[in-house]
Write an enzyme that holds these catalytic residues in place. Sequence first.
Site, PDB file in Angstrom:
ATOM      1  N   SER A  44       0.830  -1.215   0.000  1.00  0.00           N
ATOM      2  CA  SER A  44       0.000   0.000   0.000  1.00  0.00           C
ATOM      3  C   SER A  44       0.862   1.262   0.000  1.00  0.00           C
ATOM      4  CB  SER A  44      -0.904   0.028   1.231  1.00  0.00           C
ATOM      5  OG  SER A  44      -1.767  -1.068   1.223  1.00  0.00           O
ATOM      6  N   GLY A  49      -0.052   4.986  -8.936  1.00  0.00           N
ATOM      7  CA  GLY A  49      -1.032   5.554  -9.869  1.00  0.00           C
ATOM      8  C   GLY A  49      -2.246   6.156  -9.205  1.00  0.00           C
ATOM      9  N   GLU A 122      -5.269   5.080 -16.890  1.00  0.00           N
ATOM     10  CA  GLU A 122      -4.335   3.954 -16.870  1.00  0.00           C
ATOM     11  C   GLU A 122      -4.841   2.900 -17.839  1.00  0.00           C
ATOM     12  OE1 GLU A 122      -3.271   2.572 -12.939  1.00  0.00           O
ATOM     13  OE2 GLU A 122      -3.167   4.592 -12.207  1.00  0.00           O
ATOM     14  N   HIS A 245       3.593  -6.330 -13.812  1.00  0.00           N
ATOM     15  CA  HIS A 245       3.472  -4.925 -14.219  1.00  0.00           C
ATOM     16  C   HIS A 245       4.439  -4.696 -15.369  1.00  0.00           C
ATOM     17  CE1 HIS A 245       3.362  -0.586 -14.205  1.00  0.00           C
ATOM     18  NE2 HIS A 245       2.392  -0.603 -13.314  1.00  0.00           N
ATOM     19  N   ARG A 291      -3.108  -4.591 -18.818  1.00  0.00           N
ATOM     20  CA  ARG A 291      -1.747  -4.862 -18.379  1.00  0.00           C
ATOM     21  C   ARG A 291      -1.173  -6.195 -18.866  1.00  0.00           C
ATOM     22  NH1 ARG A 291      -1.230  -3.129 -12.247  1.00  0.00           N
ATOM     23  NH2 ARG A 291      -1.484  -1.034 -13.041  1.00  0.00           N
ATOM     24  N   HIS A 352       3.784  -8.278  -9.819  1.00  0.00           N
ATOM     25  CA  HIS A 352       3.241  -7.068  -9.208  1.00  0.00           C
ATOM     26  C   HIS A 352       2.034  -7.323  -8.316  1.00  0.00           C
ATOM     27  CE1 HIS A 352       2.227  -2.815  -8.965  1.00  0.00           C
ATOM     28  NE2 HIS A 352       1.049  -3.026  -9.507  1.00  0.00           N
ATOM     29  N   ARG A 387      -6.306  -8.053 -13.125  1.00  0.00           N
ATOM     30  CA  ARG A 387      -6.860  -6.883 -12.424  1.00  0.00           C
ATOM     31  C   ARG A 387      -6.746  -5.621 -13.278  1.00  0.00           C
ATOM     32  NH1 ARG A 387      -4.430  -2.807  -9.046  1.00  0.00           N
ATOM     33  NH2 ARG A 387      -2.435  -3.833  -9.399  1.00  0.00           N
TER      34      ARG A 387
HETATM   35  P1  FAD Z   1      -0.345  -4.552   1.948  1.00  0.00           P
HETATM   36  O1  FAD Z   1      -0.427  -3.122   1.727  1.00  0.00           O
HETATM   37  O2  FAD Z   1       0.718  -5.307   1.228  1.00  0.00           O
HETATM   38  O3  FAD Z   1      -0.192  -4.774   3.505  1.00  0.00           O
HETATM   39  C1  FAD Z   1       0.019  -6.059   4.043  1.00  0.00           C
HETATM   40  C2  FAD Z   1       0.346  -5.909   5.503  1.00  0.00           C
HETATM   41  O4  FAD Z   1       0.363  -7.193   6.123  1.00  0.00           O
HETATM   42  C3  FAD Z   1       1.694  -5.295   5.783  1.00  0.00           C
HETATM   43  O5  FAD Z   1       1.559  -4.427   6.879  1.00  0.00           O
HETATM   44  C4  FAD Z   1       2.554  -6.501   6.184  1.00  0.00           C
HETATM   45  O6  FAD Z   1       3.625  -6.177   7.012  1.00  0.00           O
HETATM   46  C5  FAD Z   1       1.532  -7.327   6.912  1.00  0.00           C
HETATM   47  N1  FAD Z   1       1.809  -8.777   7.012  1.00  0.00           N
HETATM   48  C6  FAD Z   1       2.007  -9.643   6.002  1.00  0.00           C
HETATM   49  N2  FAD Z   1       2.177 -10.888   6.514  1.00  0.00           N
HETATM   50  C7  FAD Z   1       2.072 -10.794   7.856  1.00  0.00           C
HETATM   51  C8  FAD Z   1       2.155 -11.713   8.933  1.00  0.00           C
HETATM   52  N3  FAD Z   1       2.392 -13.018   8.746  1.00  0.00           N
HETATM   53  N4  FAD Z   1       2.001 -11.243  10.207  1.00  0.00           N
HETATM   54  C9  FAD Z   1       1.797  -9.929  10.444  1.00  0.00           C
HETATM   55  N5  FAD Z   1       1.715  -9.003   9.461  1.00  0.00           N
HETATM   56  C10 FAD Z   1       1.844  -9.446   8.188  1.00  0.00           C
HETATM   57  N6  FAD Z   1      -2.986  -0.628  -6.490  1.00  0.00           N
HETATM   58  C11 FAD Z   1      -3.854   0.351  -6.841  1.00  0.00           C
HETATM   59  O7  FAD Z   1      -5.075   0.181  -6.729  1.00  0.00           O
HETATM   60  N7  FAD Z   1      -3.376   1.543  -7.298  1.00  0.00           N
HETATM   61  C12 FAD Z   1      -2.043   1.799  -7.433  1.00  0.00           C
HETATM   62  O8  FAD Z   1      -1.656   2.879  -7.825  1.00  0.00           O
HETATM   63  C13 FAD Z   1      -1.135   0.771  -7.101  1.00  0.00           C
HETATM   64  N8  FAD Z   1       0.207   0.959  -7.240  1.00  0.00           N
HETATM   65  C14 FAD Z   1       1.058   0.005  -6.788  1.00  0.00           C
HETATM   66  C15 FAD Z   1       2.428   0.246  -6.825  1.00  0.00           C
HETATM   67  C16 FAD Z   1       3.316  -0.673  -6.276  1.00  0.00           C
HETATM   68  C17 FAD Z   1       4.794  -0.396  -6.298  1.00  0.00           C
HETATM   69  C18 FAD Z   1       2.819  -1.869  -5.704  1.00  0.00           C
HETATM   70  C19 FAD Z   1       3.753  -2.872  -5.087  1.00  0.00           C
HETATM   71  C20 FAD Z   1       1.457  -2.127  -5.700  1.00  0.00           C
HETATM   72  C21 FAD Z   1       0.576  -1.212  -6.236  1.00  0.00           C
HETATM   73  N9  FAD Z   1      -0.804  -1.437  -6.223  1.00  0.00           N
HETATM   74  C22 FAD Z   1      -1.657  -0.438  -6.598  1.00  0.00           C
HETATM   75  C23 FAD Z   1      -1.349  -2.618  -5.589  1.00  0.00           C
HETATM   76  C24 FAD Z   1      -1.788  -2.240  -4.162  1.00  0.00           C
HETATM   77  O9  FAD Z   1      -0.859  -1.332  -3.624  1.00  0.00           O
HETATM   78  C25 FAD Z   1      -1.904  -3.438  -3.261  1.00  0.00           C
HETATM   79  O10 FAD Z   1      -2.616  -4.461  -3.877  1.00  0.00           O
HETATM   80  C26 FAD Z   1      -2.618  -3.050  -1.973  1.00  0.00           C
HETATM   81  O11 FAD Z   1      -1.962  -1.963  -1.385  1.00  0.00           O
HETATM   82  C27 FAD Z   1      -2.668  -4.216  -1.014  1.00  0.00           C
HETATM   83  O12 FAD Z   1      -3.077  -3.733   0.237  1.00  0.00           O
HETATM   84  P2  FAD Z   1      -3.194  -4.740   1.453  1.00  0.00           P
HETATM   85  O13 FAD Z   1      -3.589  -3.915   2.629  1.00  0.00           O
HETATM   86  O14 FAD Z   1      -4.030  -5.894   1.069  1.00  0.00           O
HETATM   87  O15 FAD Z   1      -1.718  -5.305   1.624  1.00  0.00           O
HETATM   88  C1  SIN Z   2       0.718   1.915 -11.257  1.00  0.00           C
HETATM   89  O1  SIN Z   2       0.776   3.035 -10.767  1.00  0.00           O
HETATM   90  O2  SIN Z   2       1.069   1.633 -12.388  1.00  0.00           O
HETATM   91  C2  SIN Z   2       0.164   0.804 -10.424  1.00  0.00           C
HETATM   92  C3  SIN Z   2      -1.281   0.822 -10.491  1.00  0.00           C
HETATM   93  C4  SIN Z   2      -1.845  -0.476 -10.016  1.00  0.00           C
HETATM   94  O3  SIN Z   2      -1.126  -1.432  -9.767  1.00  0.00           O
HETATM   95  O4  SIN Z   2      -3.076  -0.540  -9.912  1.00  0.00           O
END
Ligand code: FAD
Ligand code: SIN
Length: 546
Positions: A44, A49, A122, A245, A291, A352, A387
């Site tokens: 996160s 984007g 996008e 990605h 993508r 990604h 996605r």
């Molecule tokens: P995360 O944000 O990955 O959080 C997971 C959490 O779980 C972390 O705090 C981690 O430490 C914790 N955790 C994991 N395992 C354990 C465990 N065993 N015990 C305790 N804690 C644990 N999506 C979009 O919609 N728009 C974008 O612009 C976009 N850009 C992106 C750019 C990048 C570089 C990346 C990598 C991803 C991007 N994505 C984007 C995808 C999106 O960011 C993620 O899919 C989303 O943030 C996932 O959120 P989450 O809360 O599910 O997981």
């Molecule tokens: C990006 O900014 O290209 C990532 C967007 C996404 O993973 O949804």
Amino acid sequence: MTKNHAEVLIIGGGVAGLSLSLRLAHTGVNVTLISKDTLSEGSSLYAQGGIAAVLDKDDSFTSHIEDTLTAGAELCNPQTVRFVVENAPKAIDWLINNGVEFSVIDGPEYDGDDSQYHLTREGGHSHRRVIHAQDATGREVATTLEKLVRDESRISILEHHIAIDLVTAQKLELTGSNRVVGAYILDTKAGKVSAIAARSVVIATGGASKSYLYTSNPDTSTGDGIAMAWRVGCRIANMEFVQFHPTCLYHPHAKSSLISEAVRGEGGRLLLPDGSRFMKQHHKLEELAPRDIVARAIDYEMKLHGLDSVFLDISHKPKKFVLGHFPNIYKNCMQYGFDISKEPVPVVPAAHYTCGGVMTDLNGCTDLANLYCIGEASCTGLHGANRLASNSLLECLVLAKASAEHISTNLTQKDKQHSIPDWDESRVTDPDERIVVSHNWDELRRFMWDYVGIVRTDKRLERAAHRIKLLQEEIRDYYSNFKVSSDLLELRNLVTVADLIVQCALKRRESRGLHYTLDCPDTKDVARDSVIVPSNYAAHSNSVSW
Ligand code: FAD
Ligand code: SIN
């Protein structure tokens, strides 16, 4: 040995876990929120984007729904897609009301009204509908929510605590139907394991892209929650759909350096080394095709011409425009010697996003009572076989709201908290073979990249399956003989998710969305999910239906 009790235990401090914690606390529920690193370290924080939502008067829910279904290659669950899309504007309002500052329109379009947010484009979107905070949307959203979470007295935070395994009624031989009653947690700084008993447990642990050698993801994405849910008997779906990605910076030291799709959304072009464009030959939407198509096109061109990378060019835009829209990407590329306002930068695809995960319904409920899963670890049916860009943060926010409502409504009906036996400390030996664990990590990530990448074959998948079996045996041996460490726990989980990815990939006898195999290049008329059922699944009465 510390024993803890929580009303609701949330595992993961990304946008999914943070927003759920806040929503629950606001309804008077006490939450324990654990994160294996600092609180919000995870994907996160690095999201660039933005967040997709229908916010422009010329856009429509129908169009966002259609784009999501098209990107998902007809495998999305239409009910899920409608639910998420229609709840998107409210999710954005909630963020704005909680202090998130999105970019507003500037330049010639600016009419002096600060409430007009800039919407970017996008791949796969037929409208400008991605609201963002420059090119660091995730950081703005996650840090704003994190501050609120830290100020909330109903939320107890445990950082550097990694969940090892969920504890079930069946394991404790309790009467009644099987359900989750808590989890074992390792305090990674103190090296101590404790049990946390909880009435509801939520997996918000993010995706599993660290199972690949090259990834845009931070180190936390090791699929822990998917593996934990699988071990206690939840069904897992659609793991073969690993999203690559298209544009990560190609440089030996640029680990996890994404260059946002918004760069192409604002006019960025993909080039071969001689400066020619190639996307026209692959899709009518060219650089803004979904993508999976862009990543496969890059892979094809790289193999055809024997290249290490292709190039992404936004230098035809004025420098002010580039710096205004992409200040962080500009800075990051400069660090590696590339000035994106003056020259094309080398890019390659990298793992990604995990489209599959723990099967849930629209409240985040899993197959096991008291266990929820939201965010990238889940599979709600929103993403199908691929996605749509910027639908992930959106899914985190919408499902966090829905599951907060479900959890708080049902909490009083839940049974009392059970005491969980102490962790078995008989495995007292420190792993003297730490180097072997790290070699196994490297080996796994490399063969996943080589054999389970953008283009697959049965033979390559079977090779990967064979290596996974060998690693599983070694890890079982380590796990039962040595004191647990986060490296060992993550390796154990990575091997489990790698196995689930390969199982799903071998099951799918067609190419669809992100799964492309030379052995079955056609797409079948009827789209079906790949559902993997664990051997301990049958006992539940709680199975979610899609
Ligand atoms: P995360 O944000 O990955 O959080 C997971 C959490 O779980 C972390 O705090 C981690 O430490 C914790 N955790 C994991 N395992 C354990 C465990 N065993 N015990 C305790 N804690 C644990 N999506 C979009 O919609 N728009 C974008 O612009 C976009 N850009 C992106 C750019 C990048 C570089 C990346 C990598 C991803 C991007 N994505 C984007 C995808 C999106 O960011 C993620 O899919 C989303 O943030 C996932 O959120 P989450 O809360 O599910 O997981
Ligand atoms: C990006 O900014 O290209 C990532 C967007 C996404 O993973 O949804």
